[in-house]
Design a protein around this motif. Structure first.
Motif, PDB file in Angstrom:
ATOM      1  N   THR A 142       0.766  -1.190  -0.081  1.00 13.34           N
ATOM      2  CA  THR A 142      -0.039  -0.101   0.011  1.00 13.34           C
ATOM      3  C   THR A 142       0.799   1.466   0.106  1.00 13.34           C
ATOM      4  O   THR A 142       0.556   2.155  -0.816  1.00 13.34           O
ATOM      5  N   ILE A 143       2.131   1.080   0.916  1.00  9.69           N
ATOM      6  CA  ILE A 143       2.684   2.211   0.972  1.00  9.69           C
ATOM      7  C   ILE A 143       3.775   2.406  -0.545  1.00  9.69           C
ATOM      8  O   ILE A 143       3.918   3.577  -0.979  1.00  9.69           O
ATOM      9  N   LEU A 144       3.992   1.262  -0.732  1.00  9.02           N
ATOM     10  CA  LEU A 144       4.826   1.269  -1.848  1.00  9.02           C
ATOM     11  C   LEU A 144       4.265   1.910  -3.109  1.00  9.02           C
ATOM     12  O   LEU A 144       4.796   2.673  -4.056  1.00  9.02           O
ATOM     13  N   ALA A 145       2.825   1.447  -3.509  1.00  6.39           N
ATOM     14  CA  ALA A 145       2.153   1.749  -4.563  1.00  6.39           C
ATOM     15  C   ALA A 145       1.877   3.048  -4.559  1.00  6.39           C
ATOM     16  O   ALA A 145       2.041   4.140  -5.400  1.00  6.39           O
ATOM     17  N   SER A 146       1.601   3.778  -3.162  1.00  6.80           N
ATOM     18  CA  SER A 146       1.429   5.325  -3.214  1.00  6.80           C
ATOM     19  C   SER A 146       2.557   6.294  -3.240  1.00  6.80           C
ATOM     20  O   SER A 146       2.654   7.239  -3.828  1.00  6.80           O
TER      21      SER A 146
ATOM     22  N   VAL B  40      -4.638  -3.382   2.310  1.00  5.18           N
ATOM     23  CA  VAL B  40      -4.804  -3.117   3.719  1.00  5.18           C
ATOM     24  C   VAL B  40      -3.462  -2.245   4.158  1.00  5.18           C
ATOM     25  O   VAL B  40      -2.642  -2.334   3.432  1.00  5.18           O
ATOM     26  N   GLY B  41      -3.739  -1.264   4.842  1.00  8.68           N
ATOM     27  CA  GLY B  41      -2.675  -0.598   5.525  1.00  8.68           C
ATOM     28  C   GLY B  41      -3.030   1.114   5.386  1.00  8.68           C
ATOM     29  O   GLY B  41      -2.502   1.753   6.128  1.00  8.68           O
ATOM     30  N   THR B  42      -3.815   1.357   4.652  1.00 10.19           N
ATOM     31  CA  THR B  42      -4.122   2.683   4.323  1.00 10.19           C
ATOM     32  C   THR B  42      -4.762   3.329   5.801  1.00 10.19           C
ATOM     33  O   THR B  42      -4.593   4.665   6.186  1.00 10.19           O
ATOM     34  N   ALA B  43      -5.455   2.541   6.567  1.00 12.40           N
ATOM     35  CA  ALA B  43      -6.106   3.136   7.706  1.00 12.40           C
ATOM     36  C   ALA B  43      -5.001   2.978   8.766  1.00 12.40           C
ATOM     37  O   ALA B  43      -5.525   3.394  10.128  1.00 12.40           O
ATOM     38  N   PHE B  44      -3.731   2.493   8.726  1.00 12.76           N
ATOM     39  CA  PHE B  44      -2.831   2.833   9.626  1.00 12.76           C
ATOM     40  C   PHE B  44      -2.409   3.988   9.859  1.00 12.76           C
ATOM     41  O   PHE B  44      -2.097   5.139   8.852  1.00 12.76           O
ATOM     42  N   GLN B  45      -2.068   4.311  11.060  1.00 15.12           N
ATOM     43  CA  GLN B  45      -1.089   5.517  11.480  1.00 15.12           C
ATOM     44  C   GLN B  45       0.094   5.845  10.611  1.00 15.12           C
ATOM     45  O   GLN B  45       0.432   6.724  10.337  1.00 15.12           O
ATOM     46  N   LEU B  46       0.699   4.373  10.436  1.00 12.18           N
ATOM     47  CA  LEU B  46       1.836   4.454   9.633  1.00 12.18           C
ATOM     48  C   LEU B  46       1.873   5.124   8.355  1.00 12.18           C
ATOM     49  O   LEU B  46       2.785   5.754   7.811  1.00 12.18           O
ATOM     50  N   TYR B  47       0.838   5.003   7.399  1.00 11.13           N
ATOM     51  CA  TYR B  47       0.517   5.390   6.283  1.00 11.13           C
ATOM     52  C   TYR B  47       0.512   6.866   6.202  1.00 11.13           C
ATOM     53  O   TYR B  47       1.253   7.566   5.589  1.00 11.13           O
ATOM     54  N   LYS B  48      -0.067   7.426   7.144  1.00 11.30           N
ATOM     55  CA  LYS B  48      -0.286   9.004   7.468  1.00 11.30           C
ATOM     56  C   LYS B  48       1.135   9.582   7.762  1.00 11.30           C
ATOM     57  O   LYS B  48       1.608  10.664   7.120  1.00 11.30           O
ATOM     58  N   ASN B  49       2.026   8.849   8.389  1.00 15.02           N
ATOM     59  CA  ASN B  49       3.279   9.128   8.819  1.00 15.02           C
ATOM     60  C   ASN B  49       4.166   8.992   7.770  1.00 15.02           C
ATOM     61  O   ASN B  49       4.962  10.143   7.605  1.00 15.02           O
ATOM     62  N   VAL B  50       3.994   7.878   7.146  1.00 14.49           N
ATOM     63  CA  VAL B  50       5.081   7.959   5.943  1.00 14.49           C
ATOM     64  C   VAL B  50       4.898   9.063   4.586  1.00 14.49           C
ATOM     65  O   VAL B  50       5.710   9.756   4.303  1.00 14.49           O
ATOM     66  N   MET B  51       3.640   9.192   4.361  1.00 16.24           N
ATOM     67  CA  MET B  51       3.075   9.858   3.267  1.00 16.24           C
ATOM     68  C   MET B  51       3.164  11.188   3.701  1.00 16.24           C
ATOM     69  O   MET B  51       2.950  12.300   2.842  1.00 16.24           O
ATOM     70  N   THR B  52       2.827  11.609   5.134  1.00 22.82           N
ATOM     71  CA  THR B  52       2.612  13.024   5.704  1.00 22.82           C
ATOM     72  C   THR B  52       0.960  13.097   5.518  1.00 22.82           C
ATOM     73  O   THR B  52       0.294  12.615   4.675  1.00 22.82           O
ATOM     74  N   PRO B  53       0.331  13.902   6.630  1.00 20.94           N
ATOM     75  CA  PRO B  53      -0.805  14.170   6.494  1.00 20.94           C
ATOM     76  C   PRO B  53      -1.362  14.690   5.079  1.00 20.94           C
ATOM     77  O   PRO B  53      -2.595  14.267   4.593  1.00 20.94           O
ATOM     78  N   ALA B  54      -0.631  15.616   4.506  1.00 25.77           N
ATOM     79  CA  ALA B  54      -1.015  16.526   3.212  1.00 25.77           C
ATOM     80  C   ALA B  54      -0.896  15.245   2.083  1.00 25.77           C
ATOM     81  O   ALA B  54      -1.532  15.385   1.219  1.00 25.77           O
ATOM     82  N   GLY B  55       0.149  14.468   2.296  1.00 25.58           N
ATOM     83  CA  GLY B  55       0.325  13.505   1.337  1.00 25.58           C
ATOM     84  C   GLY B  55      -0.629  12.450   1.149  1.00 25.58           C
ATOM     85  O   GLY B  55      -1.107  11.951   0.112  1.00 25.58           O
ATOM     86  N   ALA B  56      -1.202  12.088   2.437  1.00 24.81           N
ATOM     87  CA  ALA B  56      -2.215  11.082   2.486  1.00 24.81           C
ATOM     88  C   ALA B  56      -3.549  11.632   2.293  1.00 24.81           C
ATOM     89  O   ALA B  56      -4.673  10.739   1.814  1.00 24.81           O
ATOM     90  N   GLU B  57      -3.666  12.979   1.866  1.00 21.57           N
ATOM     91  CA  GLU B  57      -5.082  13.615   1.786  1.00 21.57           C
ATOM     92  C   GLU B  57      -5.715  12.910   0.532  1.00 21.57           C
ATOM     93  O   GLU B  57      -5.383  12.866  -0.572  1.00 21.57           O
ATOM     94  N   GLY B  58      -7.063  12.664   1.034  1.00 21.44           N
ATOM     95  CA  GLY B  58      -8.059  12.039  -0.346  1.00 21.44           C
ATOM     96  C   GLY B  58      -7.724  10.542  -0.734  1.00 21.44           C
ATOM     97  O   GLY B  58      -8.669   9.969  -1.367  1.00 21.44           O
ATOM     98  N   VAL B  59      -6.807   9.772   0.008  1.00 19.79           N
ATOM     99  CA  VAL B  59      -6.514   8.437  -0.451  1.00 19.79           C
ATOM    100  C   VAL B  59      -7.673   7.402   0.331  1.00 19.79           C
ATOM    101  O   VAL B  59      -7.964   7.805   1.460  1.00 19.79           O
ATOM    102  N   LEU B  60      -8.104   6.748  -0.259  1.00 20.15           N
ATOM    103  CA  LEU B  60      -9.300   5.773  -0.044  1.00 20.15           C
ATOM    104  C   LEU B  60      -8.742   4.606   0.545  1.00 20.15           C
ATOM    105  O   LEU B  60      -7.594   3.973  -0.085  1.00 20.15           O
ATOM    106  N   GLY B  61      -9.449   3.639   1.420  1.00 24.39           N
ATOM    107  CA  GLY B  61      -9.087   2.292   1.655  1.00 24.39           C
ATOM    108  C   GLY B  61     -10.288   1.749   2.379  1.00 24.39           C
ATOM    109  O   GLY B  61     -11.179   2.180   2.793  1.00 24.39           O
TER     110      GLY B  61
END
Length: 398
Positions: A241-245, A262-283
């Motif tokens: 999930t993180i790799l594809a993003s 799976v993984g989009t709903a994890f805090q790790l996703y937001k941390n790695v992508m940053t909150p602004a980078g994660a904005e709008g991503v679905l899962g």
């Protein structure tokens, strides 16, 4: 975070009980309730297991012991966890549960992580007569086996993919591209997605499978970018999930709808992508701290115990709901496993996800879609469960 092997009463319980209405010595005098499980602490499954499951097991046991122990038909007994690392290996997982149920004869079991492990363990638990409330088994095949002692807490692929397709149709999506993990989880969700698309006007412009442990998805993503679909659907595990993003961001692939789990709903996703980078991503997601007062209390307790590490907004909630169901059932009928199984099968339970019951092996929770918005993974579909409105056009990656 956790030792490789554990057979322990949670330390500090007696001290906590001392501040409650129970005398510490009473907790020590009662025979422990021995609860066994094997979980991934190492290997490719560990990323999910150490977010969605084991932290919840530890928090639950600590809270129960702090209250004087698990209520067993009115008698408080301390919880002893008997656990080990399954190393993300099916054979190790099976051997561990055979020992727990066969020779160790623990009172209860908690489930392993993931569809593959649950598929292997559920028939074994059924043979030994141990109720198993599984929060990370996403397998219609497993549910359709109708094992009396198995209860799936997650919405199954048909529900989750059905909700996703309903959302896409309602928002005018005409073309999509799909990538999927080539294992039980990926294949079942891929099949459910294709089935949900039947009769719709949505065209699938690309379908690509990939193996466990994939290190580079950029060639596939570049090809999909050239096709310019309205939506990208990734049926992925947390690392993928993180790799594809990250690779979609690198190549400038930014469709209106970008869904990965799976993984989009994890805090790790937001941390790695940053909150602004994660904005709008679905899962895949079912809840957050806005869902209920009990959900907020659980979220805060989890973050406090684990130094700010948050539960994920999907399976962690289902895991905690399963522990709530187990707690209530043991309080009602005790440790007789047949009586426990019958109580779980026949009753409705108040949980952090709301009132839920089981229809056979399947939980009554409907399919859902979540989306990162302003630093929170909001439930955006269906409307009756939504904690925020869907943003129907993903912003540019940041």
């Amino acid at each position: 975070m956790v030792q490789q092997s554990k057979r322990t009463l949670l330390k500090g319980a007696a001290a906590a009980v001392g501040t409650a209405t129970f005398a510490p010595q009473l907790l020590a005098q009662q025979k422990p309730v021995r609860i066994g499980y094997a979980i991934a602490r190492t290997g490719p499954w560990a990323g999910g297991a150490q977010v969605s499951q084991e932290p919840n097991f530890l928090l639950w046991a600590e809270q129960q012991n702090a209250a004087g122990g698990l209520d067993v038909k009115g008698v408080r007994r301390p919880i002893e966890l008997v656990s080990s690392d399954d190393r993300s290996d099916i054979e190790t997982c099976v051997r561990s549960y055979e020992k727990l149920m066969g020779s160790d004869k623990v009172d209860l079991i908690l489930p392993p992580w993931g569809s593959n492990a649950n598929f292997a363990i559920a028939p074994l638990a059924n043979r030994y007569g141990y109720p198993m409330l599984a929060p990370t088994a996403l397998s219609r095949k497993l549910v359709d086996m109708r094992l009396p002692y198995f209860f799936s807490l997650l919405q199954q692929p048909d529900k989750m993919m059905g909700a996703l397709v309903d959302m896409l149709k309602a928002n005018g999506v005409k073309t999509i591209a799909i990538v999927y993990m080539d294992d039980l989880f990926g294949l079942e969700n891929f099949a459910a997605l294709n089935n949900a698309l039947k009769g719709s006007n949505i065209q699938v412009v690309e379908r690509k499978g990939y193996p466990l442990g994939v290190k580079d998805l950029s060639p596939v993503l570049r090809g999909i970018k050239d096709l310019n679909p309205d939506a990208f659907i990734g049926i992925t595990y947390p690392p993928d999930t993180i790799l594809a993003s990250k690779q979609a961001k690198e190549i400038g692939f930014n469709p209106k709808f970008f869904y990965a789990s799976v993984g989009t709903a994890f805090q790790l996703y937001k941390n790695v992508m940053t909150p602004a980078g994660a904005e709008g991503v679905l899962g895949m997601g079912s809840w957050n701290g806005k869902t209920s007062a009990a959900a907020k209390a659980y979220f805060d307790a989890h973050a406090k115990k684990f130094g700010g590490k948050e539960p994920d907004r999907w399976a962690s909630g289902h895991c905690w709901a399963g522990l709530e169901i187990l707690t209530e059932s043991v309080a009602k009928v005790g440790l007789d496993r047949k009586a426990l199984r019958d109580h779980i099968a026949k009753n409705e339970f108040k949980t952090i996800l709301g009132n839920i019951h089981f229809e056979g092996s399947e939980v009554s929770v409907p399919g859902t879609v979540g989306q990162w918005q302003n630093g929170e993974f909001e439930v955006v579909w269906p409307a009756k469960l939504a904690t925020a409105k869907l943003n129907p056009s993903k912003p540019v990656w940041k």
